[in-house]
Design an enzyme around this catalytic site. Sequence first.
Site, PDB file in Angstrom:
ATOM      1  N   ALA A  99      -2.006  -1.967   7.993  1.00 10.61           N
ATOM      2  CA  ALA A  99      -2.929  -2.591   7.045  1.00 10.61           C
ATOM      3  C   ALA A  99      -2.456  -3.925   6.477  1.00 10.61           C
ATOM      4  CB  ALA A  99      -3.255  -1.581   5.929  1.00 10.61           C
ATOM      5  N   ARG A 137      -0.760  -4.688  13.942  1.00  6.11           N
ATOM      6  CA  ARG A 137      -1.421  -3.548  13.326  1.00  6.11           C
ATOM      7  C   ARG A 137      -0.672  -3.150  12.077  1.00  6.11           C
ATOM      8  NH1 ARG A 137       2.460  -0.886  13.205  1.00  6.11           N
ATOM      9  NH2 ARG A 137       1.313   0.660  12.014  1.00  6.11           N
ATOM     10  N   ASP A 196      -4.282   3.200   4.786  1.00  2.00           N
ATOM     11  CA  ASP A 196      -5.131   2.095   5.213  1.00  2.00           C
ATOM     12  C   ASP A 196      -6.186   1.782   4.169  1.00  2.00           C
ATOM     13  OD1 ASP A 196      -4.077   3.475   7.828  1.00  2.00           O
ATOM     14  OD2 ASP A 196      -4.545   1.385   8.294  1.00  2.00           O
ATOM     15  N   LYS A 256      -3.457   7.159   9.235  1.00  3.48           N
ATOM     16  CA  LYS A 256      -3.489   7.508  10.645  1.00  3.48           C
ATOM     17  C   LYS A 256      -3.901   8.953  10.889  1.00  3.48           C
ATOM     18  CE  LYS A 256      -3.106   5.226  13.128  1.00  3.48           C
ATOM     19  NZ  LYS A 256      -4.356   4.545  13.495  1.00  3.48           N
TER      20      LYS A 256
HETATM   21  C1  LIG Z   1       1.604   0.002   6.101  1.00  3.37           C
HETATM   22  S1  LIG Z   1       0.686   0.320   7.552  1.00  3.37           S
HETATM   23  C2  LIG Z   1      -0.564   1.336   7.013  1.00  3.37           C
HETATM   24  C3  LIG Z   1      -1.192   2.189   8.124  1.00  3.37           C
HETATM   25  O1  LIG Z   1      -1.740   1.420   9.237  1.00  3.37           O
HETATM   26  C4  LIG Z   1      -1.550   2.177  10.456  1.00  3.37           C
HETATM   27  O2  LIG Z   1      -2.716   2.229  11.249  1.00  3.37           O
HETATM   28  P1  LIG Z   1      -2.800   1.347  12.632  1.00  3.37           P
HETATM   29  O3  LIG Z   1      -1.509   1.565  13.373  1.00  3.37           O
HETATM   30  O4  LIG Z   1      -4.016   1.918  13.356  1.00  3.37           O
HETATM   31  O5  LIG Z   1      -3.002  -0.063  12.166  1.00  3.37           O
HETATM   32  C5  LIG Z   1      -1.177   3.552   9.973  1.00  3.37           C
HETATM   33  O6  LIG Z   1      -2.319   4.295   9.565  1.00  3.37           O
HETATM   34  C6  LIG Z   1      -0.285   3.188   8.786  1.00  3.37           C
HETATM   35  O7  LIG Z   1       0.052   4.259   7.984  1.00  3.37           O
END
Ligand SMILES: CSC[C@H]1O[C@H](OP(=O)(O)O)[C@H](O)[C@@H]1O
Length: 355
Positions: free
Chosen positions: A52, A50, A239, A250
Amino acid sequence: MNSFVIPRSVEWHETHVTILNQQKLPSITEYMDLHTLEDVHEAIATLKVRGAPAIGITAAYGLALAASRYETESVDEFQRRLQQDRDYLASARPTAVNLFWALDRLVAAAKSAASVNEAKTMLIHEAIRIQIEDEDVCHRIGEYALSLFRPGDRVMTICNAGSIATARYGTALAPFYLAKEKGIELSVYALETRPVLQGARLTTWELMQAGVDVTLITDNMAAQTIKAKHINAIIVGADRIARNGDTANKIGTFGLALLAQSFGIPFYVAAPLSTIDIKTKTGADIPIEERHPDEVTHLAGVRIAPEGVNVYNPAFDVTPNELITAIITEKGIVRGHYETALPSLFTKEEHHETI
Ligand SMILES: CSC[C@H]1O[C@H](OP(=O)(O)O)[C@H](O)[C@@H]1O
Protein backbone atom coordinates in the site's frame (compact mmCIF):
# COMPACT_ATOMS: atom_id res chain seq x y z
CA MET A 1 28.30 -0.18 11.02
CA ASN A 2 25.40 -2.52 10.41
CA SER A 3 26.46 -4.69 7.48
CA PHE A 4 22.88 -5.80 6.95
CA VAL A 5 20.71 -4.18 4.30
CA ILE A 6 17.19 -2.74 4.74
CA PRO A 7 16.14 -2.43 1.07
CA ARG A 8 14.23 0.42 -0.55
CA SER A 9 11.98 -0.01 -3.61
CA VAL A 10 11.19 3.46 -5.06
CA GLU A 11 13.49 6.35 -6.03
CA TRP A 12 12.65 9.72 -7.64
CA HIS A 13 14.70 11.14 -10.51
CA GLU A 14 13.95 14.33 -12.45
CA THR A 15 13.03 12.41 -15.62
CA HIS A 16 11.79 9.08 -14.25
CA VAL A 17 10.93 6.96 -11.21
CA THR A 18 13.13 3.97 -10.48
CA ILE A 19 11.51 0.94 -8.82
CA LEU A 20 12.76 -2.40 -7.63
CA ASN A 21 10.86 -4.93 -9.78
CA GLN A 22 9.24 -7.01 -7.05
CA GLN A 23 7.83 -9.53 -9.54
CA LYS A 24 11.38 -10.78 -10.30
CA LEU A 25 12.50 -11.22 -6.65
CA PRO A 26 14.12 -13.15 -5.08
CA SER A 27 16.04 -14.66 -7.97
CA ILE A 28 16.56 -11.45 -9.94
CA THR A 29 17.22 -8.03 -8.42
CA GLU A 30 16.12 -5.75 -11.27
CA TYR A 31 15.63 -1.98 -11.10
CA MET A 32 13.26 -0.45 -13.65
CA ASP A 33 12.92 3.16 -14.78
CA LEU A 34 9.32 4.31 -15.23
CA HIS A 35 9.11 7.23 -17.66
CA THR A 36 5.40 7.61 -18.37
CA LEU A 37 2.01 7.52 -16.65
CA GLU A 38 1.37 4.23 -18.47
CA ASP A 39 4.64 2.78 -17.15
CA VAL A 40 3.58 3.64 -13.58
CA HIS A 41 0.03 2.33 -14.03
CA GLU A 42 1.35 -0.96 -15.45
CA ALA A 43 3.98 -1.36 -12.71
CA ILE A 44 1.31 -0.96 -10.01
CA ALA A 45 -1.31 -3.12 -11.75
CA THR A 46 1.15 -5.98 -12.33
CA LEU A 47 2.66 -5.75 -8.81
CA LYS A 48 6.13 -4.80 -10.04
CA VAL A 49 5.72 -2.27 -7.25
CA ARG A 50 3.32 -3.35 -4.52
CA GLY A 51 2.42 -2.76 -0.91
CA ALA A 52 0.00 0.00 0.00
CA PRO A 53 2.47 2.78 0.95
CA ALA A 54 4.88 1.97 -1.90
CA ILE A 55 1.96 2.05 -4.34
CA GLY A 56 1.00 5.52 -3.07
CA ILE A 57 4.57 6.83 -3.27
CA THR A 58 5.08 5.51 -6.81
CA ALA A 59 1.73 6.85 -8.03
CA ALA A 60 2.54 10.25 -6.54
CA TYR A 61 5.87 10.36 -8.38
CA GLY A 62 4.15 9.17 -11.56
CA LEU A 63 1.59 11.97 -11.39
CA ALA A 64 4.23 14.62 -10.64
CA LEU A 65 6.38 13.33 -13.51
CA ALA A 66 3.50 13.39 -16.00
CA ALA A 67 2.43 16.87 -14.88
CA SER A 68 5.98 18.17 -15.27
CA ARG A 69 5.56 17.61 -19.01
CA TYR A 70 2.18 19.36 -19.46
CA GLU A 71 2.72 22.12 -22.02
CA THR A 72 -0.24 24.33 -21.20
CA GLU A 73 0.28 27.72 -19.53
CA SER A 74 -3.34 27.74 -18.31
CA VAL A 75 -3.71 26.80 -14.64
CA ASP A 76 -7.28 25.62 -15.24
CA GLU A 77 -6.22 23.38 -18.10
CA PHE A 78 -3.33 22.11 -15.95
CA GLN A 79 -5.71 21.23 -13.09
CA ARG A 80 -8.07 19.50 -15.52
CA ARG A 81 -5.32 17.33 -16.95
CA LEU A 82 -3.98 16.63 -13.47
CA GLN A 83 -7.39 15.33 -12.35
CA GLN A 84 -7.63 13.22 -15.52
CA ASP A 85 -4.22 11.64 -14.93
CA ARG A 86 -5.01 11.23 -11.22
CA ASP A 87 -8.12 9.23 -12.18
CA TYR A 88 -6.13 7.08 -14.59
CA LEU A 89 -3.51 6.16 -11.99
CA ALA A 90 -6.26 5.57 -9.41
CA SER A 91 -7.65 2.84 -11.68
CA ALA A 92 -4.50 0.70 -11.31
CA ARG A 93 -5.74 -1.17 -8.18
CA PRO A 94 -8.91 -0.69 -6.09
CA THR A 95 -8.19 -1.77 -2.50
CA ALA A 96 -5.11 -0.04 -1.05
CA VAL A 97 -6.38 3.38 0.04
CA ASN A 98 -2.84 4.79 0.05
CA LEU A 99 -3.05 5.00 -3.75
CA PHE A 100 -5.97 7.44 -3.62
CA TRP A 101 -4.68 9.21 -0.50
CA ALA A 102 -1.34 10.01 -2.17
CA LEU A 103 -2.86 11.07 -5.50
CA ASP A 104 -5.44 13.30 -3.82
CA ARG A 105 -2.77 14.82 -1.60
CA LEU A 106 -0.89 15.89 -4.72
CA VAL A 107 -3.99 17.30 -6.43
CA ALA A 108 -4.75 19.29 -3.26
CA ALA A 109 -1.16 20.56 -3.03
CA ALA A 110 -1.33 22.02 -6.54
CA LYS A 111 -4.70 23.70 -6.00
CA SER A 112 -3.12 26.81 -4.50
CA ALA A 113 -0.60 27.25 -7.33
CA ALA A 114 -0.69 30.69 -8.98
CA SER A 115 1.08 29.44 -12.11
CA VAL A 116 1.73 26.21 -13.98
CA ASN A 117 5.42 26.24 -13.10
CA GLU A 118 4.61 26.71 -9.43
CA ALA A 119 2.14 23.79 -9.62
CA LYS A 120 4.75 21.54 -11.21
CA THR A 121 7.23 22.32 -8.43
CA MET A 122 4.59 21.82 -5.72
CA LEU A 123 3.70 18.37 -7.07
CA ILE A 124 7.28 17.14 -7.06
CA HIS A 125 7.92 18.51 -3.56
CA GLU A 126 4.70 16.95 -2.22
CA ALA A 127 5.55 13.54 -3.69
CA ILE A 128 9.04 13.68 -2.16
CA ARG A 129 7.47 14.70 1.18
CA ILE A 130 5.16 11.67 1.06
CA GLN A 131 8.13 9.32 0.69
CA ILE A 132 10.22 11.03 3.38
CA GLU A 133 7.28 11.09 5.80
CA ASP A 134 6.49 7.41 5.17
CA GLU A 135 10.00 6.34 6.17
CA ASP A 136 9.66 8.21 9.49
CA VAL A 137 6.13 6.87 9.95
CA CYS A 138 7.27 3.28 9.47
CA HIS A 139 10.09 3.76 11.94
CA ARG A 140 7.58 5.02 14.54
CA ILE A 141 5.26 2.10 13.83
CA GLY A 142 8.23 -0.22 14.34
CA GLU A 143 9.04 1.31 17.73
CA TYR A 144 5.44 0.94 18.94
CA ALA A 145 5.16 -2.59 17.56
CA LEU A 146 8.47 -3.62 19.13
CA SER A 147 7.13 -2.56 22.53
CA LEU A 148 4.54 -5.35 22.21
CA PHE A 149 7.10 -8.13 21.89
CA ARG A 150 9.56 -9.72 24.32
CA PRO A 151 13.07 -10.99 23.46
CA GLY A 152 12.81 -14.53 22.09
CA ASP A 153 9.24 -14.09 20.85
CA ARG A 154 8.17 -16.03 17.80
CA VAL A 155 5.91 -13.93 15.58
CA MET A 156 3.91 -14.97 12.52
CA THR A 157 3.14 -12.77 9.54
CA ILE A 158 1.56 -13.02 6.09
CA CYS A 159 2.38 -11.48 2.73
CA ASN A 160 4.96 -8.70 2.68
CA ALA A 161 4.38 -5.59 4.72
CA GLY A 162 8.08 -4.92 4.65
CA SER A 163 10.60 -2.32 3.65
CA ILE A 164 9.98 -2.77 -0.08
CA ALA A 165 6.24 -2.30 0.44
CA THR A 166 6.85 1.13 1.96
CA ALA A 167 9.45 3.92 1.86
CA ARG A 168 11.60 1.87 4.24
CA TYR A 169 11.32 -0.45 7.27
CA GLY A 170 7.78 -1.58 6.40
CA THR A 171 4.87 -1.75 8.79
CA ALA A 172 4.40 -5.31 10.08
CA LEU A 173 8.10 -6.04 9.49
CA ALA A 174 9.40 -2.77 10.96
CA PRO A 175 9.73 -4.12 14.54
CA PHE A 176 11.99 -6.91 13.34
CA TYR A 177 14.41 -4.48 11.72
CA LEU A 178 14.46 -2.30 14.83
CA ALA A 179 14.88 -5.37 17.06
CA LYS A 180 17.87 -6.42 14.97
CA GLU A 181 19.41 -2.95 15.28
CA LYS A 182 18.90 -3.09 19.07
CA GLY A 183 20.25 -6.64 19.42
CA ILE A 184 16.85 -8.05 20.44
CA GLU A 185 16.28 -11.58 19.14
CA LEU A 186 12.88 -12.14 17.53
CA SER A 187 11.94 -15.02 15.21
CA VAL A 188 9.59 -14.51 12.28
CA TYR A 189 7.41 -17.22 10.74
CA ALA A 190 6.40 -16.08 7.26
CA LEU A 191 3.52 -17.58 5.32
CA GLU A 192 4.40 -18.07 1.65
CA THR A 193 1.14 -16.27 0.75
CA ARG A 194 -0.35 -17.89 -2.31
CA PRO A 195 -0.97 -17.14 -5.08
CA VAL A 196 1.58 -14.31 -5.64
CA LEU A 197 3.94 -15.61 -2.94
CA GLN A 198 4.89 -12.28 -1.41
CA GLY A 199 5.90 -14.08 1.78
CA ALA A 200 8.11 -16.71 0.18
CA ARG A 201 9.62 -14.35 -2.40
CA LEU A 202 9.79 -11.01 -0.60
CA THR A 203 9.50 -11.25 3.19
CA THR A 204 12.09 -14.01 3.54
CA TRP A 205 14.36 -12.20 1.05
CA GLU A 206 14.13 -8.89 2.94
CA LEU A 207 14.56 -10.33 6.43
CA MET A 208 17.45 -12.61 5.49
CA GLN A 209 19.31 -9.61 4.01
CA ALA A 210 18.85 -7.87 7.36
CA GLY A 211 20.00 -10.90 9.32
CA VAL A 212 16.57 -11.42 10.92
CA ASP A 213 15.70 -15.03 11.85
CA VAL A 214 12.88 -16.06 9.49
CA THR A 215 11.22 -19.42 8.81
CA LEU A 216 9.13 -19.98 5.70
CA ILE A 217 5.93 -22.02 5.92
CA THR A 218 3.16 -22.74 3.44
CA ASP A 219 -0.18 -21.09 4.13
CA ASN A 220 -1.82 -24.36 5.23
CA MET A 221 0.86 -24.88 7.91
CA ALA A 222 -0.25 -21.85 9.97
CA ALA A 223 -2.33 -23.64 12.62
CA GLN A 224 0.17 -26.46 13.09
CA THR A 225 3.02 -23.93 13.33
CA ILE A 226 1.24 -21.81 15.96
CA LYS A 227 0.78 -24.97 18.03
CA ALA A 228 4.12 -26.69 17.45
CA LYS A 229 6.33 -23.58 17.52
CA HIS A 230 4.44 -21.80 20.31
CA ILE A 231 3.90 -18.66 18.27
CA ASN A 232 3.47 -15.70 20.63
CA ALA A 233 1.70 -13.26 18.31
CA ILE A 234 0.65 -12.51 14.76
CA ILE A 235 1.36 -9.15 13.10
CA VAL A 236 0.14 -8.13 9.63
CA GLY A 237 -0.01 -5.07 7.42
CA ALA A 238 -3.10 -3.46 5.91
CA ASP A 239 -4.34 -2.09 2.64
CA ARG A 240 -7.35 -0.26 3.99
CA ILE A 241 -8.69 0.10 7.53
CA ALA A 242 -12.32 1.16 7.80
CA ARG A 243 -13.55 3.65 10.39
CA ASN A 244 -14.72 0.82 12.67
CA GLY A 245 -11.37 -0.99 12.48
CA ASP A 246 -12.38 -3.68 9.97
CA THR A 247 -9.18 -4.28 8.03
CA ALA A 248 -8.54 -5.31 4.42
CA ASN A 249 -5.25 -7.09 3.96
CA LYS A 250 -3.77 -9.87 1.88
CA ILE A 251 -6.03 -12.88 1.33
CA GLY A 252 -5.46 -15.30 4.20
CA THR A 253 -5.24 -12.60 6.87
CA PHE A 254 -8.81 -13.18 8.08
CA GLY A 255 -8.02 -16.87 8.56
CA LEU A 256 -4.94 -15.99 10.63
CA ALA A 257 -7.07 -13.72 12.83
CA LEU A 258 -9.47 -16.61 13.46
CA LEU A 259 -6.53 -18.84 14.37
CA ALA A 260 -5.17 -16.16 16.73
CA GLN A 261 -8.54 -16.02 18.50
CA SER A 262 -8.71 -19.80 18.67
CA PHE A 263 -5.18 -20.10 20.13
CA GLY A 264 -5.61 -17.09 22.42
CA ILE A 265 -2.66 -15.12 21.00
CA PRO A 266 -2.68 -11.42 20.05
CA PHE A 267 -3.42 -10.38 16.45
CA TYR A 268 -1.89 -7.03 15.54
CA VAL A 269 -2.41 -4.82 12.50
CA ALA A 270 0.44 -2.42 11.76
CA ALA A 271 -0.43 0.47 9.45
CA PRO A 272 0.12 4.20 8.93
CA LEU A 273 -2.71 6.71 9.22
CA SER A 274 -2.56 6.95 5.41
CA THR A 275 -4.06 3.42 5.34
CA ILE A 276 -6.96 4.33 7.65
CA ASP A 277 -9.92 5.43 5.55
CA ILE A 278 -12.38 7.24 7.83
CA LYS A 279 -14.79 7.69 4.92
CA THR A 280 -15.17 3.90 4.67
CA LYS A 281 -17.56 3.00 7.47
CA THR A 282 -17.09 -0.77 7.66
CA GLY A 283 -15.20 -3.59 5.96
CA ALA A 284 -18.26 -4.32 3.84
CA ASP A 285 -17.60 -1.05 2.03
CA ILE A 286 -14.00 -1.90 1.04
CA PRO A 287 -13.64 -2.90 -2.64
CA ILE A 288 -11.81 -6.23 -2.85
CA GLU A 289 -9.58 -6.65 -5.89
CA GLU A 290 -10.06 -9.88 -7.83
CA ARG A 291 -7.06 -10.73 -9.90
CA HIS A 292 -6.40 -12.82 -13.03
CA PRO A 293 -7.14 -16.58 -12.71
CA ASP A 294 -3.68 -17.40 -14.07
CA GLU A 295 -2.19 -16.32 -10.74
CA VAL A 296 -3.94 -19.37 -9.23
CA THR A 297 -3.72 -21.86 -12.11
CA HIS A 298 -0.03 -21.23 -12.77
CA LEU A 299 3.08 -21.35 -10.58
CA ALA A 300 6.22 -19.64 -11.92
CA GLY A 301 4.62 -19.77 -15.38
CA VAL A 302 3.87 -23.51 -15.20
CA ARG A 303 0.22 -24.61 -15.37
CA ILE A 304 -0.79 -26.48 -12.19
CA ALA A 305 -4.55 -26.73 -12.75
CA PRO A 306 -6.66 -27.95 -15.69
CA GLU A 307 -7.38 -25.52 -18.51
CA GLY A 308 -10.82 -23.93 -18.07
CA VAL A 309 -11.15 -24.67 -14.34
CA ASN A 310 -13.27 -22.17 -12.43
CA VAL A 311 -11.13 -19.82 -10.32
CA TYR A 312 -11.92 -17.35 -7.54
CA ASN A 313 -8.92 -15.09 -6.89
CA PRO A 314 -9.62 -12.31 -4.35
CA ALA A 315 -6.34 -10.53 -3.56
CA PHE A 316 -7.58 -9.41 -0.13
CA ASP A 317 -9.99 -10.30 2.64
CA VAL A 318 -11.44 -8.28 5.50
CA THR A 319 -10.70 -9.06 9.14
CA PRO A 320 -13.56 -7.90 11.39
CA ASN A 321 -12.44 -5.42 14.03
CA GLU A 322 -13.45 -7.71 16.91
CA LEU A 323 -10.64 -10.11 15.94
CA ILE A 324 -7.99 -7.39 16.03
CA THR A 325 -6.16 -7.06 19.36
CA ALA A 326 -4.62 -3.70 18.45
CA ILE A 327 -3.93 -1.44 15.50
CA ILE A 328 -0.39 -0.04 15.62
CA THR A 329 0.09 3.36 13.99
CA GLU A 330 2.75 6.06 13.99
CA LYS A 331 0.69 7.89 16.64
CA GLY A 332 0.43 4.94 18.99
CA ILE A 333 -1.28 1.63 19.71
CA VAL A 334 -5.07 1.53 19.58
CA ARG A 335 -6.74 -1.35 21.40
CA GLY A 336 -10.39 -1.59 20.44
CA HIS A 337 -13.02 1.16 20.47
CA TYR A 338 -11.84 1.75 16.88
CA GLU A 339 -14.98 3.63 15.78
CA THR A 340 -14.05 6.49 18.11
CA ALA A 341 -10.31 6.01 18.54
CA LEU A 342 -9.32 5.88 14.86
CA PRO A 343 -10.89 9.23 13.79
CA SER A 344 -9.31 10.90 16.85
CA LEU A 345 -5.84 9.87 15.64
CA PHE A 346 -6.13 12.50 12.90
CA THR A 347 -6.48 15.30 15.42
CA LYS A 348 -4.18 14.08 18.20
CA GLU A 349 -0.41 14.39 18.43
CA GLU A 350 -0.16 10.94 20.02
CA HIS A 351 -2.58 8.22 21.09
CA HIS A 352 -2.22 7.14 24.71
CA GLU A 353 -3.53 3.65 25.24
CA THR A 354 -6.68 3.28 27.25
CA ILE A 355 -5.71 0.93 30.08
C1 LIG B 1 2.64 -2.30 3.99
S1 LIG B 1 2.07 -3.25 2.64
C2 LIG B 1 0.42 -3.46 2.97
C3 LIG B 1 -0.20 -4.68 2.26
O1 LIG B 1 -0.07 -4.65 0.81
C4 LIG B 1 0.09 -6.01 0.34
O2 LIG B 1 -0.75 -6.31 -0.76
P1 LIG B 1 -0.10 -6.45 -2.26
O3 LIG B 1 1.13 -7.31 -2.14
O4 LIG B 1 -1.21 -7.10 -3.08
O5 LIG B 1 0.19 -5.04 -2.68
C5 LIG B 1 -0.28 -6.85 1.53
O6 LIG B 1 -1.69 -6.96 1.68
C6 LIG B 1 0.35 -6.02 2.65
O7 LIG B 1 -0.01 -6.43 3.92
